[in-house]
Design an enzyme around this catalytic site. Structure first.
Site, PDB file in Angstrom:
ATOM      1  N   ARG A  43       0.832  -1.207   0.000  1.00 46.59           N
ATOM      2  CA  ARG A  43       0.000   0.000   0.000  1.00 46.59           C
ATOM      3  C   ARG A  43       0.868   1.260   0.000  1.00 46.59           C
ATOM      4  NH1 ARG A  43      -5.544   1.741   1.142  1.00 46.59           N
ATOM      5  NH2 ARG A  43      -6.242  -0.418   1.249  1.00 46.59           N
TER       6      ARG A  43
ATOM      7  N   GLU B 147      -9.284   6.387   7.746  1.00 47.28           N
ATOM      8  CA  GLU B 147      -7.845   6.570   7.576  1.00 47.28           C
ATOM      9  C   GLU B 147      -7.433   7.851   6.859  1.00 47.28           C
ATOM     10  OE1 GLU B 147      -5.915   2.250   7.061  1.00 47.28           O
ATOM     11  OE2 GLU B 147      -7.668   2.597   5.788  1.00 47.28           O
TER      12      GLU B 147
END
Length: 761
Positions: A311, A714
């Site tokens: 990621r 997030e």
């Protein structure tokens, strides 16, 4: 409609009165045992033996188990079966569990655990990224590489070029409620486990392995957590498994919680990174080509390091189109805690790398860093551009968001005021920066993008629902309740969400990747729709009318000019022998991702945000303060604006803390020296901006999410990058050289950068 209303958190009244019950508040039977680990005092070595007689004879001790005493599988890894619950022949970090003590009290267990006589032959410990590279200590045979275009040609042909290196510190989760678990033995060897976990199904799976039972023999319940931030996605496995194994061994309930020091020493952190870069660009700062190398310090076991590092690679572009790019990622194995998931899951590290490049380019060209950032934004006019991994960026809204934030924050006038201040003040220097966020929403492990729900409507019209998401303070339960209330047209007070329970909804994914509302909201909506359609069919048949004429609103159901209360309709359905219970299931569409090739569509959509931060630094000491923050964030059509704004505020402060005050330090022997609030500095009330303006961007999600909302867990953390960028701007005002500010930007780091900017060091 219940959605889009700024309702308070469903358990707010319980939180503020202290009545909210967490795992360690659960009443336990009188014969319950309390557990503690005996841990390794060295970072690496051969475990020759353990004399535990003193432990066994300590007051209150009932049982002591080592790896040799475990009845079945000795593993608590979420991924690679490489993380033994208790060490076997080798130890891999200071704090690794060696044995587990069961005693009649928490204090007795902790005291006894310190009495073990451990014989370890130390070996050389690999503690740093440099040491891991020197010894080729890694979790994959070689680095993973994503990218596109001819980077070498782009770099050599660019009018300007720069290179640099950025060290990015890790971060302790510092959830208010520490890790905790409780195991209650049942008949026939079954086990009920209460765990402070973001992933009840993972706990169920690991406990079942450890006690030699199928998963149906283990039921895991999670009512709430006092914070998680990713630290309870996999790190709770060890406590739950220990409790279950000892409960099986003794036939008595077993509970375990870490004290804060134990928690910080034993559990994993955010991955610290080193990012090296070479970039070629033109006179306006537009990037022609860029070469990134990521070095991730993963710790002693794999845990979730591979998807975290993936990621980071997937967010190396952030909001910027990179025509020629190479991203090389090294996943390094070290004798430190096994680094794990943390809010953003690698995305913040990857994003910080490109933001650092933007500031470096701007300093080199003498431009406003915002101008360089905007020059590299993905375009919104003409052909759709794609990310380095091939996903089309179809909904890029940051150009308009940036324009709006510039206006609302008065950015340009304030930048001039900052320049004037700096010209008149030799000791205190200010900085201001606007940074943006483009964050991909979905698990990159595609099969995790699924969720289930169970909904019951009782004959009095009250509604009970359960889903696979976990509540850690973020307000997920309230948002999902609002979805159910909207589907039935009732007040949210009629909805009861009970503890997440693997016996009600199976095979759940972790509440992570900002997916809680997206996945579970859609699953609950599907279940509610099934029951609602049954009610509609009943009423349409009863009134001999078209089902389209049945409406649910304000606690009433209207059909053919006649109005019933929702409770009356529920009673009618019950008397007609119509099921008022349904399951719901949802899987995220459009995903197509090949992580080996680094190509495809790993994300359903992107969430966006932008922040302006203004700071001041003391050039004599490096001390610094955040003066003001202005945030504009994209939550789509917000399910609950109050909860979303709370998440944005908290995410920003946590992100700023990661990059400024929160410094993890290990000594040369691998001991974590920052293992308590006295030595590890999380942001406190005085560290928040004096002026803190947060607004939501009014924009529906173009993708078909629950009520067109967007994830908001997030992405806001990365708005805190603007605080680091503002500090870079303040440092740059101190001299003509590039300050090369590293993170965390503590007072010492800021002072060192000021010295470099002045050409003095």
């Amino acid at each position: 409609m219940s959605v889009a209303k700024p309702l308070p958190h469903d358990a707010a009244h319980l939180h503020v009165t202290g009545a909210a019950r967490y795992v360690d508040d659960t009443p336990v039977p009188q014969n319950a045992l309390h557990l503690a680990f005996g841990t390794s005092p060295v970072a690496a070595g051969r475990l020759n033996g353990m004399d535990l007689d003193a432990v066994r004879h300590a007051p209150g001790v009932i049982a002591v188990l080592t790896a040799d005493d475990l009845p079945f599988d000795n593993d608590v890894s979420p991924s690679n079966h490489d993380e033994p619950l208790l060490a076997t022949d080798r130890v891999h970090y200071v704090g690794q569990p060696l044995f587990v003590v069961a005693a009649t009290s928490h204090l007795a267990a902790r005291k006894a655990a310190r009495l073990g006589d451990i014989d370890i032959t130390p070996t050389e410990a690999i503690l740093s990224i440099g040491a891991a590279l020197a010894q080729n200590s890694r979790f994959e045979d070689g680095p993973r590489i994503y990218g596109r275009g001819d980077v070498k040609a782009a770099l050599s042909g660019a009018p300007n070029s720069l290179s640099g290196q950025l060290h990015i510190g890790g971060q302790e989760h510092f959830y208010l409620e520490g890790q905790a678990a409780l195991a209650l033995p049942q008949e026939d060897g079954d086990m009920v486990v209460m765990s402070s976990t973001q992933h009840p199904t993972e706990i169920q799976h690991k406990v079942a392995e450890a006690i030699g039972k199928p998963m149906h023999a283990v039921r895991v319940e999670t009512r709430r957590m006092g914070g998680g931030f990713g630290g309870k996605e996999s790190q709770g496995n060890a406590l739950a498994v220990s409790c279950a194994v000892l409960a099986r061994h003794t036939g008595r309930p077993c509970c375990m919680r870490y004290d804060r020091d134990d928690d910080m020493i034993i559990t994993g952190k955010r991955h610290d990174f080193r990012i090296d870069y070479n970039v070629g660009f033109d006179a306006k700062g537009v990037i022609r080509g860029i070469d990134f190398t990521h070095y991730a310090r993963c710790g002693w076991a794999q845990d979730l390091s591979l998807p975290v590092a993936d990621r980071a690679m997937l967010h190396a572009d952030n909001a910027y189109f990179l025509p020629a790019v190479c991203i090389t990622s090294h996943r390094l194995k070290t004798n430190t805690q096994s680094a794990t998931a943390f809010r953003g899951f690698g995305g913040p590290q990857g994003m910080l790398g490109i933001e650092r490049v933007m500031d470096h380019i701007a300093a080199h060209l003498g431009l406003d860093p915002l101008a360089v950032r905007r020059a590299n934004y993905y375009t919104t006019n003409g052909a759709v551009q794609s990310t380095p991994y091939g996903q089309a960026v179809e909904d890029f809204i940051l150009t308009d968001m940036t324009d709006a934030l510039i206006k609302s924050s008065d950015y340009h006038a304030r930048r001039k005021a900052v320049a004037a201040w700096n010209a008149d003040n030799p000791l205190l220097k200010k900085g201001i920066a606007l940074t943006a966020v483009k964050f991909g929403i979905s698990f990159t492990l595609t099969h995790l993008n699924q969720a289930g729900a169970l909904v019951h409507v009782y004959q009095d019209g009250s509604i009970h629902l359960n889903h696979g998401g976990t509540e850690m303070g973020q307000g997920l339960f309230q948002k999902v309740a609002q979805v159910a209330a909207a589907r039935f047209g009732v007040d949210v007070a009629q909805i009861k969400i009970t503890a997440t329970d693997t016996g009600k909804v199976p095979n759940t994914s972790a509440t992570a990747a900002s997916s809680g509302s997206d996945l579970n909201g859609m699953a609950v909506q599907a279940a509610c729709n099934t029951i609602r359609e049954r009610m509609v069919e009943l009423l349409a048949q009863h009134h001999q009318c078209d089902s389209a004429g049945v409406t649910f609103s304000n606690g009433q159901v209207t059909v053919a000019g006649e109005t019933y209360t929702f409770a009356e309709v529920a009673q009618m359905a019950y008397l007609a022998r119509i099921s008022l219970s349904a399951t719901g299931f949802y899987k995220t569409p459009k995903l197509d991702w090949d992580r080996i090739k680094g190509q495809g569509r790993p994300f359903f959509y992107f969430a966006y945000g932008a922040a302006v931060t203004e700071v001041v630094i003391d050039t004599l000491t490096g001390e610094n303060r955040i003066l003001r923050a202005d945030i504009l964030h994209d939550a789509g059509a917000s399910l609950n604006p109050a909860l979303d704004i709370g998440q944005i505020e908290g995410g920003y402060v946590q992100g700023a803390g990661w990059l400024t005050t929160e410094e993890l330090m290990w000594d040369d022997d691998g001991n974590l020296r920052t293992h308590a609030p006295s030595t590890y500095k999380i942001p406190a009330c005085p560290d928040r901006p004096d002026i803190f303006n947060v607004a939501l961007w009014q924009n529906e999600n173009r993708e078909d999410t629950v009520y067109r909302s967007k994830a908001v867990g997030e992405p806001p953390l990365m708005l805190g990058i603007s605080a680091y960028a503002a500090l870079c701007d303040a440092v740059q005002a101190c001299g003509s050289s590039y300050g090369d500010l590293q993170t965390p930007a503590t007072a010492e780091a800021v002072l060192a950068a000021v010295t470099r900017a002045r050409g003095e060091g």
